[in-house]
Design a protein around this motif. Structure first.
Motif, PDB file in Angstrom:
ATOM      1  N   GLY A   1     -56.773-112.831 -28.722  1.00 21.50           N
ATOM      2  CA  GLY A   1     -56.471-112.705 -27.298  1.00 21.50           C
ATOM      3  C   GLY A   1     -55.028-112.306 -27.055  1.00 21.50           C
ATOM      4  N   GLU A   2     -54.106-112.931 -27.794  1.00 23.59           N
ATOM      5  CA  GLU A   2     -52.692-112.610 -27.650  1.00 23.59           C
ATOM      6  C   GLU A   2     -52.377-111.224 -28.221  1.00 23.59           C
ATOM      7  OE1 GLU A   2     -53.766-115.656 -28.881  1.00 23.59           O
ATOM      8  OE2 GLU A   2     -53.353-116.718 -27.019  1.00 23.59           O
ATOM      9  N   MET A   3     -53.084-110.852 -29.313  1.00 21.37           N
ATOM     10  CA  MET A   3     -52.850-109.538 -29.913  1.00 21.37           C
ATOM     11  C   MET A   3     -53.230-108.425 -28.944  1.00 21.37           C
ATOM     12  SD  MET A   3     -53.765-109.936 -33.978  1.00 21.37           S
ATOM     13  CE  MET A   3     -55.512-109.978 -33.693  1.00 21.37           C
ATOM     14  N   MET A   4     -54.258-108.669 -28.125  1.00 23.04           N
ATOM     15  CA  MET A   4     -54.678-107.648 -27.165  1.00 23.04           C
ATOM     16  C   MET A   4     -53.597-107.412 -26.115  1.00 23.04           C
ATOM     17  SD  MET A   4     -58.656-108.826 -26.901  1.00 23.04           S
ATOM     18  CE  MET A   4     -59.121-107.812 -25.532  1.00 23.04           C
ATOM     19  N   LEU A   5     -52.746-108.416 -25.879  1.00 23.21           N
ATOM     20  CA  LEU A   5     -51.668-108.282 -24.903  1.00 23.21           C
ATOM     21  C   LEU A   5     -50.312-108.055 -25.572  1.00 23.21           C
ATOM     22  CD1 LEU A   5     -52.648-111.135 -22.430  1.00 23.21           C
ATOM     23  CD2 LEU A   5     -52.843-108.673 -22.060  1.00 23.21           C
ATOM     24  N   ALA A   6     -50.302-107.754 -26.882  1.00 28.60           N
ATOM     25  CA  ALA A   6     -49.058-107.625 -27.624  1.00 28.60           C
ATOM     26  C   ALA A   6     -48.138-106.563 -27.027  1.00 28.60           C
ATOM     27  CB  ALA A   6     -49.340-107.318 -29.094  1.00 28.60           C
ATOM     28  N   ALA A   7     -48.710-105.519 -26.492  1.00 30.49           N
ATOM     29  CA  ALA A   7     -47.888-104.458 -25.898  1.00 30.49           C
ATOM     30  C   ALA A   7     -47.403-104.853 -24.511  1.00 30.49           C
ATOM     31  CB  ALA A   7     -48.682-103.162 -25.818  1.00 30.49           C
ATOM     32  N   GLY A   8     -47.835-106.008 -24.033  1.00 31.42           N
ATOM     33  CA  GLY A   8     -47.426-106.466 -22.705  1.00 31.42           C
ATOM     34  C   GLY A   8     -48.460-106.123 -21.655  1.00 31.42           C
ATOM     35  N   THR A   9     -48.308-106.764 -20.532  1.00 33.90           N
ATOM     36  CA  THR A   9     -49.221-106.496 -19.429  1.00 33.90           C
ATOM     37  C   THR A   9     -48.749-105.255 -18.673  1.00 33.90           C
ATOM     38  OG1 THR A   9     -47.960-108.018 -18.043  1.00 33.90           O
ATOM     39  CG2 THR A   9     -49.889-108.916 -19.147  1.00 33.90           C
ATOM     40  N   PRO A  10     -49.632-104.625 -17.928  1.00 33.58           N
ATOM     41  CA  PRO A  10     -49.229-103.436 -17.167  1.00 33.58           C
ATOM     42  C   PRO A  10     -48.115-103.791 -16.174  1.00 33.58           C
ATOM     43  CG  PRO A  10     -51.606-103.838 -16.972  1.00 33.58           C
ATOM     44  CD  PRO A  10     -51.025-104.974 -17.721  1.00 33.58           C
ATOM     45  N   ARG A  11     -47.261-102.863 -15.895  1.00 35.08           N
ATOM     46  CA  ARG A  11     -46.152-103.052 -14.962  1.00 35.08           C
ATOM     47  C   ARG A  11     -46.324-102.148 -13.751  1.00 35.08           C
ATOM     48  NH1 ARG A  11     -45.084-107.559 -16.188  1.00 35.08           N
ATOM     49  NH2 ARG A  11     -44.038-108.068 -18.066  1.00 35.08           N
ATOM     50  N   THR A  12     -46.076-102.727 -12.562  1.00 35.54           N
ATOM     51  CA  THR A  12     -46.201-101.958 -11.328  1.00 35.54           C
ATOM     52  C   THR A  12     -44.852-101.482 -10.810  1.00 35.54           C
ATOM     53  OG1 THR A  12     -45.943-103.886  -9.901  1.00 35.54           O
ATOM     54  CG2 THR A  12     -48.188-103.354 -10.663  1.00 35.54           C
ATOM     55  N   GLY A  13     -43.787-102.129 -11.276  1.00 41.05           N
ATOM     56  CA  GLY A  13     -42.463-101.834 -10.741  1.00 41.05           C
ATOM     57  C   GLY A  13     -42.054-102.819  -9.660  1.00 41.05           C
ATOM     58  N   ASN A  14     -43.006-103.594  -9.145  1.00 38.54           N
ATOM     59  CA  ASN A  14     -42.714-104.639  -8.167  1.00 38.54           C
ATOM     60  C   ASN A  14     -42.663-105.957  -8.952  1.00 38.54           C
ATOM     61  OD1 ASN A  14     -43.123-106.845  -6.337  1.00 38.54           O
ATOM     62  ND2 ASN A  14     -43.863-105.395  -4.800  1.00 38.54           N
TER      63      ASN A  14
ATOM     64  N   THR B   1     -42.549-109.098  -8.233  1.00 35.15           N
ATOM     65  CA  THR B   1     -43.416-110.193  -7.802  1.00 35.15           C
ATOM     66  C   THR B   1     -44.871-109.911  -8.167  1.00 35.15           C
ATOM     67  OG1 THR B   1     -41.902-110.482  -5.955  1.00 35.15           O
ATOM     68  CG2 THR B   1     -43.934-111.730  -5.876  1.00 35.15           C
ATOM     69  N   ILE B   2     -45.319-108.689  -7.997  1.00 29.47           N
ATOM     70  CA  ILE B   2     -46.686-108.328  -8.391  1.00 29.47           C
ATOM     71  C   ILE B   2     -46.819-108.425  -9.910  1.00 29.47           C
ATOM     72  CG2 ILE B   2     -48.406-106.478  -8.454  1.00 29.47           C
ATOM     73  CD1 ILE B   2     -47.334-105.586  -5.714  1.00 29.47           C
ATOM     74  N   ASP B   3     -45.785-107.998 -10.647  1.00 25.33           N
ATOM     75  CA  ASP B   3     -45.809-108.105 -12.107  1.00 25.33           C
ATOM     76  C   ASP B   3     -45.883-109.571 -12.537  1.00 25.33           C
ATOM     77  OD1 ASP B   3     -45.707-105.364 -12.262  1.00 25.33           O
ATOM     78  OD2 ASP B   3     -43.560-105.276 -12.706  1.00 25.33           O
ATOM     79  N   GLN B   4     -45.201-110.450 -11.838  1.00 25.95           N
ATOM     80  CA  GLN B   4     -45.250-111.891 -12.127  1.00 25.95           C
ATOM     81  C   GLN B   4     -46.671-112.421 -11.902  1.00 25.95           C
ATOM     82  OE1 GLN B   4     -42.909-114.241  -9.415  1.00 25.95           O
ATOM     83  NE2 GLN B   4     -43.072-116.089 -10.647  1.00 25.95           N
ATOM     84  N   LEU B   5     -47.315-111.969 -10.860  1.00 22.88           N
ATOM     85  CA  LEU B   5     -48.686-112.372 -10.559  1.00 22.88           C
ATOM     86  C   LEU B   5     -49.639-111.905 -11.665  1.00 22.88           C
ATOM     87  CD1 LEU B   5     -50.816-113.494  -8.559  1.00 22.88           C
ATOM     88  CD2 LEU B   5     -50.813-111.245  -7.489  1.00 22.88           C
ATOM     89  N   ILE B   6     -49.515-110.667 -12.101  1.00 25.03           N
ATOM     90  CA  ILE B   6     -50.350-110.133 -13.179  1.00 25.03           C
ATOM     91  C   ILE B   6     -50.120-110.921 -14.466  1.00 25.03           C
ATOM     92  CG2 ILE B   6     -50.781-108.128 -14.664  1.00 25.03           C
ATOM     93  CD1 ILE B   6     -50.158-106.370 -12.170  1.00 25.03           C
ATOM     94  N   ASP B   7     -48.850-111.193 -14.788  1.00 24.13           N
ATOM     95  CA  ASP B   7     -48.535-111.985 -15.988  1.00 24.13           C
ATOM     96  C   ASP B   7     -49.188-113.358 -15.921  1.00 24.13           C
ATOM     97  OD1 ASP B   7     -47.026-110.056 -17.276  1.00 24.13           O
ATOM     98  OD2 ASP B   7     -45.098-110.815 -16.538  1.00 24.13           O
ATOM     99  N   ALA B   8     -49.120-114.007 -14.765  1.00 23.89           N
ATOM    100  CA  ALA B   8     -49.702-115.350 -14.612  1.00 23.89           C
ATOM    101  C   ALA B   8     -51.194-115.329 -14.870  1.00 23.89           C
ATOM    102  CB  ALA B   8     -49.413-115.900 -13.216  1.00 23.89           C
ATOM    103  N   GLU B   9     -51.868-114.303 -14.392  1.00 20.71           N
ATOM    104  CA  GLU B   9     -53.329-114.245 -14.523  1.00 20.71           C
ATOM    105  C   GLU B   9     -53.787-113.786 -15.902  1.00 20.71           C
ATOM    106  OE1 GLU B   9     -54.811-111.956 -11.235  1.00 20.71           O
ATOM    107  OE2 GLU B   9     -54.472-113.588  -9.830  1.00 20.71           O
ATOM    108  N   THR B  10     -52.925-113.088 -16.643  1.00 25.93           N
ATOM    109  CA  THR B  10     -53.374-112.558 -17.935  1.00 25.93           C
ATOM    110  C   THR B  10     -52.835-113.320 -19.134  1.00 25.93           C
ATOM    111  OG1 THR B  10     -51.569-110.941 -17.919  1.00 25.93           O
ATOM    112  CG2 THR B  10     -53.720-110.203 -17.100  1.00 25.93           C
ATOM    113  N   SER B  11     -51.698-113.995 -18.997  1.00 23.28           N
ATOM    114  CA  SER B  11     -51.115-114.608 -20.192  1.00 23.28           C
ATOM    115  C   SER B  11     -50.896-116.119 -20.080  1.00 23.28           C
ATOM    116  CB  SER B  11     -49.797-113.911 -20.541  1.00 23.28           C
ATOM    117  OG  SER B  11     -48.881-114.017 -19.471  1.00 23.28           O
ATOM    118  N   ALA B  12     -51.274-116.735 -18.983  1.00 24.42           N
ATOM    119  CA  ALA B  12     -51.044-118.182 -18.821  1.00 24.42           C
ATOM    120  C   ALA B  12     -51.942-118.999 -19.738  1.00 24.42           C
ATOM    121  CB  ALA B  12     -51.268-118.596 -17.369  1.00 24.42           C
ATOM    122  N   VAL B  13     -53.129-118.501 -20.042  1.00 24.99           N
ATOM    123  CA  VAL B  13     -54.104-119.238 -20.843  1.00 24.99           C
ATOM    124  C   VAL B  13     -54.217-118.571 -22.208  1.00 24.99           C
ATOM    125  CG1 VAL B  13     -56.513-119.960 -21.005  1.00 24.99           C
ATOM    126  CG2 VAL B  13     -55.362-119.949 -18.789  1.00 24.99           C
TER     127      VAL B  13
END
Length: 172
Positions: A66-79, A81-93
């Motif tokens: 699961g972590e290896m699939m996100l090794a390159a990082g989560t997608p970035r929007t440039g915003n 706060t939105i990037d923080q929201l995406i990180d919370a939903e994809t890497s918190a668990v």
């Protein structure tokens, strides 16, 4: 159009149930994120409260896949706060997700009076989705399936790519 996110909060709880899913033991997590979203379209500004409840049942049976699939990082929007929201939903668990239930409730916080008759917006809207793995197994894959061709070059996502015009005219 401009989207703004504010009042972001998240709460992650590990729950007591550990059901077996697709033959693997799981841990159950509940992630609740809340925030306000405001969108401006011209002079019109619409604000909504958003509550996302995400139940995830994950397993560590596959190691850190699961972590290896996100090794390159989560997608970035440039915003940020939105990037923080995406990180919370994809890497918190942590772990590989075998089941996920997601419910998103949006509530209109304010809509200018002059827009109420023109913009048809439900005051509260609920969306739900479910993801479920019904079968999974560990196999020994042929290493040649993972060979990267010698001429492969990684594309830099931060570099802008020149636009290409495609013609929709039939070939002559």
């Amino acid at each position: 159009r401009r989207l703004e996110i504010s009042n972001f909060k998240k709460e992650l709880v590990k729950l007591e149930d550990h059901p077996t899913i697709a033959g693997y033991p799981t841990d159950h997590y509940r992630l609740v994120t809340t925030y306000d979203a405001a969108m401006s379209i011209g002079d019109l500004r619409i604000r909504q409260g958003v509550v996302t409840t995400m139940d995830k049942w994950t397993t560590s049976a596959f190691g850190a896949v699961g972590e290896m699939m996100l090794a390159a990082g989560t997608p970035r929007t440039g915003n940020p706060t939105i990037d923080q929201l995406i990180d919370a939903e994809t890497s918190a668990v942590k772990g590989f997700t075998l089941r996920q239930l997601t419910t998103i409730v949006t509530t209109v916080k304010d809509l200018p009076r002059e827009a109420r008759s023109v913009v048809k917006v439900q005051p509260t809207r609920k969306q739900s989705s479910e993801f479920l793995v019904t079968s999974a197994k560990i196999v020994n894959a042929d290493p040649s399936l993972f060979k990267v061709p010698a001429d492969y070059r990684k594309v830099d996502p931060d570099r802008t790519t020149p636009a290409v015009n495609l013609s929709m005219q039939p070939a002559q």
